[in-house]
Scaffold this motif. Structure first.
Motif, PDB file in Angstrom:
ATOM      1  N   HIS A  20       0.816  -1.213   0.000  1.00  0.00           N
ATOM      2  CA  HIS A  20       0.000   0.000   0.000  1.00  0.00           C
ATOM      3  C   HIS A  20       0.853   1.268   0.000  1.00  0.00           C
ATOM      4  O   HIS A  20       0.384   2.323  -0.420  1.00  0.00           O
ATOM      5  N   VAL A  21       2.081   1.154   0.490  1.00  0.00           N
ATOM      6  CA  VAL A  21       2.973   2.320   0.547  1.00  0.00           C
ATOM      7  C   VAL A  21       4.356   1.905   0.028  1.00  0.00           C
ATOM      8  O   VAL A  21       5.328   1.836   0.781  1.00  0.00           O
ATOM      9  N   PRO A  22       4.476   1.610  -1.257  1.00  0.00           N
ATOM     10  CA  PRO A  22       5.785   1.219  -1.806  1.00  0.00           C
ATOM     11  C   PRO A  22       6.624   2.468  -2.084  1.00  0.00           C
ATOM     12  O   PRO A  22       6.182   3.388  -2.770  1.00  0.00           O
ATOM     13  N   ILE A  23       7.819   2.511  -1.546  1.00  0.00           N
ATOM     14  CA  ILE A  23       8.670   3.695  -1.668  1.00  0.00           C
ATOM     15  C   ILE A  23      10.022   3.275  -2.250  1.00  0.00           C
ATOM     16  O   ILE A  23      10.742   2.478  -1.640  1.00  0.00           O
ATOM     17  N   PRO A  24      10.406   3.804  -3.403  1.00  0.00           N
ATOM     18  CA  PRO A  24      11.649   3.374  -4.065  1.00  0.00           C
ATOM     19  C   PRO A  24      12.904   4.012  -3.483  1.00  0.00           C
ATOM     20  O   PRO A  24      13.719   4.603  -4.198  1.00  0.00           O
ATOM     21  N   LEU A  25      13.040   3.892  -2.170  1.00  0.00           N
ATOM     22  CA  LEU A  25      14.219   4.391  -1.458  1.00  0.00           C
ATOM     23  C   LEU A  25      14.845   3.219  -0.721  1.00  0.00           C
ATOM     24  O   LEU A  25      14.231   2.656   0.189  1.00  0.00           O
ATOM     25  N   LEU A  26      16.058   2.848  -1.108  1.00  0.00           N
ATOM     26  CA  LEU A  26      16.792   1.763  -0.455  1.00  0.00           C
ATOM     27  C   LEU A  26      17.970   2.360   0.301  1.00  0.00           C
ATOM     28  O   LEU A  26      18.709   3.191  -0.241  1.00  0.00           O
ATOM     29  N   ILE A  27      18.141   1.946   1.560  1.00  0.00           N
ATOM     30  CA  ILE A  27      19.192   2.474   2.434  1.00  0.00           C
ATOM     31  C   ILE A  27      20.106   1.332   2.851  1.00  0.00           C
ATOM     32  O   ILE A  27      19.641   0.299   3.331  1.00  0.00           O
ATOM     33  N   GLY A  28      21.387   1.524   2.669  1.00  0.00           N
ATOM     34  CA  GLY A  28      22.382   0.551   3.130  1.00  0.00           C
ATOM     35  C   GLY A  28      22.965   0.970   4.456  1.00  0.00           C
ATOM     36  O   GLY A  28      23.121   2.171   4.732  1.00  0.00           O
ATOM     37  N   THR A  29      23.303  -0.002   5.290  1.00  0.00           N
ATOM     38  CA  THR A  29      23.768   0.329   6.642  1.00  0.00           C
ATOM     39  C   THR A  29      25.177   0.905   6.670  1.00  0.00           C
ATOM     40  O   THR A  29      25.639   1.344   7.726  1.00  0.00           O
ATOM     41  N   THR A  30      25.872   0.942   5.525  1.00  0.00           N
ATOM     42  CA  THR A  30      27.152   1.645   5.493  1.00  0.00           C
ATOM     43  C   THR A  30      26.969   3.142   5.290  1.00  0.00           C
ATOM     44  O   THR A  30      27.948   3.895   5.329  1.00  0.00           O
ATOM     45  N   GLY A  31      25.714   3.585   5.058  1.00  0.00           N
ATOM     46  CA  GLY A  31      25.455   5.013   4.996  1.00  0.00           C
ATOM     47  C   GLY A  31      25.185   5.551   3.604  1.00  0.00           C
ATOM     48  O   GLY A  31      25.555   6.682   3.295  1.00  0.00           O
ATOM     49  N   TRP A  32      24.511   4.787   2.766  1.00  0.00           N
ATOM     50  CA  TRP A  32      24.136   5.257   1.433  1.00  0.00           C
ATOM     51  C   TRP A  32      22.640   5.060   1.206  1.00  0.00           C
ATOM     52  O   TRP A  32      21.987   4.269   1.884  1.00  0.00           O
ATOM     53  N   GLY A  33      22.125   5.803   0.258  1.00  0.00           N
ATOM     54  CA  GLY A  33      20.743   5.633  -0.156  1.00  0.00           C
ATOM     55  C   GLY A  33      20.641   5.738  -1.658  1.00  0.00           C
ATOM     56  O   GLY A  33      21.430   6.448  -2.302  1.00  0.00           O
TER      57      GLY A  33
END
Length: 834
Positions: free
Chosen positions: A206-219
């Protein structure tokens, strides 16, 4: 693992000067542009593009990272939804005829500007594409991959990105997934899809957001309204594959953004800078909320608000769900059931509640005269696909006249004193199924290929613009990227009244097997995923919805968890409030007493939470935070515990019959909120089993933390006129602060109050709101020999109750690991324990 990439200043200067040397020039060198301490670098052989921060490699785009999917000719009836290319799709679908994935064979770098890179990519089959990279504010890069030359007899249907990340890092974001907080190993469509396996028959996106975040500090954010798919490390531990069906709009290219930050929690601020900052709800809208799924009428509403107050159940607002109007949507109250709506609204306000209504974008046949007016004026879409509601076509909000007309009707409610709406449904415009389009057309000339995205924003905006400038309440079932500017709160739709996870099979009340959409665990996961994805305010139906009412144990564990949610709202499809005891729901006086404890805890935490809400515009950090995103250095990604702000660790019980649970401790010392038991996480964290009887939510306070709270007797955050109702809006009262002494720390409240502590020294500098003094609650400490305020000894009271009646002083009790209570005057000051 951090990957370092040194580069000398001389080499960087040479790269800038020589950038894209032609034949006969010096040998190519790496070329980069910078944005703050981040950089995008093109390798010397032009085969790899790299995102770095402080010379640490965050993401790489090797030669196969940019691909185009071509077909001989585009088929206008095809959706080009990449989800249906996958073998996991619920219906076997052949890929588009003649589909070929075109690979980059070489790249040339154009002469360079200081803040811009431009690469010409040559792909097999004679295609060319252009990749541009533009440096933005520190830590941000805007990118565009656009087909530049496409031979005759060939058309671009898909654009694909294949960056490489850390092989062991965690991945967060992508919207409202309900199965896990770590997206590693997941396939995430960026639109709602058919899914015959789940009881709902859709994938619950219902709320798909094309933002992926990596735990090394990138998006990585894809700025597209088209159908898309994220395949996160399924084809390789370091491979992220992102595919968009661009079809007839391929000539516009695929826009995306790269973000870099010191901490992964800070990536979302970059996303907000690009797409807009969240619509912060009104203070009272954080709850607690009360509602019934079906209300018999005004008499029941007024009886409910009286019962909430007589039972001392802290509540700030209610909403009336359907049915309440004469029809959907007549913008009235059915007169037989609601004979005096204006008087009812006034009495609701007098008792210290704000009021919202359920709503939707439909006008059913019985909704006259509005139905006839909408038809005659052309306010419905000129062409519709399959309708996913039982009332009507959705109003065509791309038509400015329809938008204005609908907004005028909404004002009929807001002018009566309605200050919020629960916006349901509106998911009729879907891209299609099985690779075929759903064939919608709307007034602005667009169709289902982009309207599946656009409609949600218009639906929410038409209501958001009617709410008070001081903030209202817009509870929405859906959202898209950028929609956080309109939506104030997301709820996850109709979830199961169970302890089950999404996709888990259970027996319903008729004894039939059901593959569920998920219960309490799933709703908690959704909220944790939405925060980093750009929707920081979230409230699930406490108790679930499908298969309601929940059993007593499920219900109690659920309201314990939602007490530590950004928004607490309580109701389910049974329409049975906490005080209605039935054999089926198993509720009793113990349930009511526990409910009272947890709704008041949620309300008392308002100063702490509201401070974090106000900080979102400066930091972008969500209030509810996945544990693995808060502590990326630990390399663990539990879905069943989380942080509420920086200082509260929440570990809800999510298993039937459990009276203890194992949890991961962060570094440092932590104290049990309820009994003061200390737990040592050490330098690198650890694992511990904690007791959790039914009356107890495992909740822990960080050493060195100060948590500001409202007074223990608070009833509501909303204004009230009835005597005896304690209202924050009327009188914020004395500020209470629970402190667990530890490393030096400072907590600055939204009203400019500043609280600082350093083991035995505690200071309060009052701000604008809390002007009646402060009560410090210093837990986990032994009885001092005395307490000084600014060098002057305070008088010790025999008990905390005696202290409460005194103008100032201190008291000690053994509760919560030893608690020193210190009452400070309005001027604040510095306290020392002797």
């Amino acid at each position: 693992m951090n990957r370092h990439r040194p580069i000398t200043s001389a080499l960087l200067l040479l790269a800038v000067l020589l950038g894209g040397c032609g034949n006969g020039g010096p040998s190519p060198v790496p070329v980069r542009i910078t944005s703050g301490d981040a950089a995008v670098e093109v390798s010397a052989d032009r085969s790899t593009l790299t995102l770095l921060r402080k010379e640490i490699v965050l993401l790489t785009f090797p030669a196969d990272a940019f691909q185009l999917g071509t077909v001989p000719a585009l088929d206008d009836s095809a959706s080009y939804d990449p989800y249906w290319l996958e073998p996991e799709a619920p219906i076997p679908v052949q890929p588009p005829e003649g589909l070929e994935w075109r690979q980059v064979t070489s790249a040339e770098l154009a002469p360079q500007a200081a803040d811009r890179l431009e690469l010409t990519l040559k792909l097999d089959g004679g295609l060319e594409a252009r990749l541009t990279v533009t440096a933005g504010t520190p830590g941000r890069f805007a990118m565009l991959l656009r087909p530049d030359r496409v031979p005759d007899g060939m058309a671009v249907a898909f654009v694909r990105l294949r960056p490489r990340a850390g092989a062991a890092e965690g991945f967060y974001g992508l919207g409202d997934a309900a199965d896990d907080v770590n997206q590693r190993g997941k396939l995430r469509p960026m639109q709602m899809e058919f899914d015959a396996n789940l009881e709902s028959s859709d994938n619950e996106a219902h709320v798909p957001i094309p933002l992926l975040i990596g735990t090394t500090g990138w998006g990585l954010f894809v700025e597209s309204r088209r159908v898309g798919l994220f395949d996160v490390a399924r084809g390789g531990a370091d491979l992220v594959q992102i595919t968009y069906g661009t079809a007839e709009q391929s000539g516009d290219g695929l826009a995306f953004h790269l973000f870099a930050a010191d901490h992964p929690l800070d990536v979302t601020k970059h996303y907000y800078d690009v797409t807009g900052y969240p619509n912060v709800p009104a203070p009272w809208a954080l709850g607690p909320w009360f509602w019934r799924d079906e209300t018999t009428g005004q008499a029941q509403v007024e009886e409910d608000i009286a019962t909430l107050r007589s039972l001392d159940l802290a509540t700030s607002a209610i909403w009336i769900d359907r049915p309440y109007a004469s029809a959907v949507n007549t913008f009235d109250f059915q007169p037989d059931n609601f004979p005096d709506p204006s008087g009812m609204i006034q009495r609701i306000h007098d008792q210290g509640f704000r009021l919202a209504l359920w709503h939707s974008p439909y006008v059913e046949d019985a909704a006259e005269p509005y139905r006839s007016e909408a038809v005659a004026s052309g306010y419905f879409p000129p062409q519709v696909g399959i309708l996913l509601n039982k009332w009507s076509k959705p109003l065509d909000l791309t038509n400015p006249a329809a938008f204005s007309w609908w907004q005028g009707l909404i004002h009929q409610y807001t002018d009566m004193g309605i200050e919020g709406f629960k916006l349901d449904y509106a998911e009729d415009v879907v891209p299609g199924i099985g690779g075929a389009r759903s064939s919608w057309k709307v007034a602005d000339g667009s169709d289902d290929r982009t309207a599946h995205y656009d409609y949600q924003l218009l639906y929410h905006r038409v209501y958001a613009e009617t709410l008070p400038a001081t903030g209202g309440f817009l509870l929405c079932r859906t959202g898209r990227w950028g929609d956080q500017k309109n939506v104030s709160v997301i709820w996850p739709g109709d979830m199961d009244a169970t302890f089950t996870r999404q996709g888990e099979t259970f027996l319903n009340r008729d004894g039939d097997e059901v593959v569920g959409v998920g219960g309490l665990p799933a709703t908690m996961i959704v909220g944790l995923n939405l925060g980093p994805s750009g929707f920081p305010f979230y409230g699930a139906d406490t108790g679930g919805y499908r298969h309601s009412p929940p059993p007593k144990e499920v219900y109690v564990r659920w309201f314990q968890q939602t007490a530590l949610s950004s928004v607490m709202q309580i109701g389910d499809s049974s329409s049975e409030p906490v005080w209605e005891f039935t054999a089926e729901n198993g509720r009793d006086q113990e349930t009511v007493d526990l409910y009272r404890t947890y709704v008041r805890l949620h309300l008392r935490l308002f100063p702490y939470e509201w401070t974090y809400a106000q900080r979102i515009s400066q930091t972008g950090r969500p209030i509810q935070r996945p544990f693995g995103l808060q502590y990326p250095e630990l390399g663990v990604h539990p879905w069943d515990q989380y942080m509420f702000g920086d200082d509260l660790l929440v570990a809800p019980v999510l298993t039937e019959g459990a009276t203890s649970r194992t949890m991961v401790l962060p570094p440092g010392d932590w104290i049990d909120w309820w009994d003061g038991t200390r737990y040592a996480g050490g330098a690198g964290g650890g694992s511990v089993e904690v007791p959790a009887p039914l009356d107890k939510l495992p909740l822990f306070l960080r050493a060195g933390a100060s948590v500001p709270m409202l007074r223990p007797t608070i009833d509501t955050a909303a204004p009230a006129t009835v005597a005896g109702i304690e209202s924050y809006a009327n009188d914020p009262g004395r500020l209470y602060v629970r402190v667990f002494p530890g490393p030096p720390s400072v907590f600055a409240l939204y009203d400019s109050t500043v609280i600082s502590q350093n083991v035995t020294s505690f200071s309060v500098a009052p701000g604008r709101t809390f002007t009646l003094g402060t009560m410090l609650e210093i837990v986990g400490t032994s009885q001092p020999g005395g307490v000084d305020l600014g060098g002057t000894a305070l008088t010790q009271a025999a008990t905390p109750a005696d202290l409460d009646a005194a103008p100032s002083g201190w008291a000690f009790e053994a509760a919560t690991g030893g608690t020193v209570w210190v009452k400070l005057p309005a001027a604040g000051g510095t306290v020392s324990l002797k």
